[in-house]
Design an enzyme around this catalytic site. Sequence first.
Site, mmCIF file in Angstrom:
data_model
loop_
_atom_site.group_PDB
_atom_site.id
_atom_site.type_symbol
_atom_site.label_atom_id
_atom_site.label_comp_id
_atom_site.label_asym_id
_atom_site.label_seq_id
_atom_site.Cartn_x
_atom_site.Cartn_y
_atom_site.Cartn_z
ATOM 1 N N TYR A 73 10.513 -67.247 -27.220
ATOM 2 C CA TYR A 73 11.190 -66.269 -28.070
ATOM 3 C C TYR A 73 10.542 -64.890 -28.005
ATOM 4 O O TYR A 73 10.350 -64.230 -29.034
ATOM 5 C CB TYR A 73 11.249 -66.759 -29.528
ATOM 6 C CG TYR A 73 11.843 -68.140 -29.650
ATOM 7 C CD1 TYR A 73 13.166 -68.377 -29.294
ATOM 8 C CD2 TYR A 73 11.078 -69.222 -30.102
ATOM 9 C CE1 TYR A 73 13.710 -69.652 -29.378
ATOM 10 C CE2 TYR A 73 11.621 -70.493 -30.184
ATOM 11 C CZ TYR A 73 12.933 -70.697 -29.825
ATOM 12 O OH TYR A 73 13.466 -71.956 -29.909
ATOM 13 N N TYR A 121 19.397 -76.335 -37.494
ATOM 14 C CA TYR A 121 18.789 -76.118 -36.174
ATOM 15 C C TYR A 121 18.412 -77.476 -35.592
ATOM 16 O O TYR A 121 17.787 -78.298 -36.264
ATOM 17 C CB TYR A 121 17.531 -75.243 -36.291
ATOM 18 C CG TYR A 121 16.784 -75.123 -34.982
ATOM 19 C CD1 TYR A 121 17.166 -74.194 -34.026
ATOM 20 C CD2 TYR A 121 15.715 -75.962 -34.689
ATOM 21 C CE1 TYR A 121 16.499 -74.107 -32.809
ATOM 22 C CE2 TYR A 121 15.035 -75.874 -33.484
ATOM 23 C CZ TYR A 121 15.441 -74.946 -32.547
ATOM 24 O OH TYR A 121 14.779 -74.866 -31.352
ATOM 25 N N ASP A 150 18.216 -85.914 -38.128
ATOM 26 C CA ASP A 150 17.238 -85.227 -37.286
ATOM 27 C C ASP A 150 15.959 -85.038 -38.111
ATOM 28 O O ASP A 150 15.821 -84.075 -38.850
ATOM 29 C CB ASP A 150 17.815 -83.883 -36.830
ATOM 30 C CG ASP A 150 16.849 -83.074 -35.988
ATOM 31 O OD1 ASP A 150 15.679 -83.486 -35.855
ATOM 32 O OD2 ASP A 150 17.248 -82.009 -35.483
ATOM 33 N N LYS A 190 7.788 -84.154 -32.609
ATOM 34 C CA LYS A 190 6.747 -83.269 -33.140
ATOM 35 C C LYS A 190 5.478 -84.019 -33.525
ATOM 36 O O LYS A 190 4.561 -84.165 -32.730
ATOM 37 C CB LYS A 190 7.276 -82.423 -34.295
ATOM 38 C CG LYS A 190 8.195 -81.281 -33.844
ATOM 39 C CD LYS A 190 8.445 -80.319 -34.967
ATOM 40 C CE LYS A 190 9.406 -79.189 -34.575
ATOM 41 N NZ LYS A 190 8.876 -78.283 -33.557
#
Length: 426
Positions: free
Chosen positions: A20, A147, A248, A277
């Site tokens: 990003y 997201y 999610d 993660k």
Amino acid sequence: MQKKNIVDIAFDQRHIWHPYTSTITPLPCYPVTSANGVYLTLEDGTQLIDGMSSWWSAIHGYSHPKLTAAAKAQLDKMSHVMFGGITHQPAVELCKKLVAITPEGLDTVFLADSGSVAVEVALKMALQYWHAKGESRAKFLTLRHGYHGDTFAAMSVTDPDNSMHSLYKGFVPEHIFADSPQCGFWDEWNEDDISDFANKLAQHHQQIAAVILEPIVQGAGGMRLYHPTYLRRIRKLCDDYGVLLIADEIAVGFGRTGKLFACEHANISPDIMCVGKALTGGYMTLSATITHKKIADTICSGDAGCFMHGPTFMGNPLACAVANANLEILEQNLWQQQVSDIEKQLACELPAIAALKKVKQVRWLGAIGVVELHQPVNMAQIQQAFVNAGVWIRPFGRLIYIMPPYIITPTQLSCLTQAIYKILNA
């Protein structure tokens, strides 16, 4: 005398594309030489208290002796073998653990590489499930401000207007987006909050392969914390209309919200769950998509005769061995008190930040603290200010948030919140 390695920052700025960031005006990068506990050590010796857990993954901090030992022991045996036609103890042990600790009914595990890939796998599972049942369902229902990752299918179920992926609108498949929940986690429940979702599901359910959402916490789409009743209502609606529910849990799984999985706040079990993660305690990339055997069997009864996905590094033994050690640490249940203590301290210290003029709102849940501003931050400027204050906090847009390692001490956590207060006050 051995020459000390110096990171070539000039080369980094010219040739390495960080996440990003622009190659035209690259943001400053801070060279890290080591990490231990909650501290990142920079090349010049500066130590920073990490408030990000390396994007929410290093839940037990860095250089944890148990995780390091597991990695070293597995390296002496094998770092990787293909998972096609081969299995191994680290993968079998990991899948046993995941079946045991995830919500009821989730008993079939597909190991993947990353969070985005786990979402891709979940979406493909849902599509293949309905194809095997002889139905053409190509749409997904999801929430605005959500997201789910940076790969194309994951982007297609990420908010098309209020996210970093809006420029791909028109290229990725167009799905159905319901209004995001407005009732905060600590608010009184308002039944009107579920009405737009209920209406869209009623209208489109025959086209919808699955609902996909982030349970309780909408992460990179805005760090929004919503009411558990909203999630309970969604489970009921999915049952009523016979639509699959994908949870999610990549960002919030493994204790981050105060429950081992965020779905537990609503006492529901999804049809498909994605984890990643923190699965390896932040040591390396690994994810899993877990579903019911009846769904897996339905998929495999279709024309393909199998699930059509197979990553090269699926079931990587090294990652699985570290994940097993990570889950053993969680099994000791120290995380529950750690996360509870973090939440209590955030509840005491964040309200003072809310009084600042630049601040729109503060919110917290478990080991998550969020400061929402009225205006976006100047990333380069505020990042330097945090480094000067001895902390590592990586804001985005209007959000300054912390998701520290669970092992952080009260004094170290106060350093994070005080740094936010002082910098915003200045």
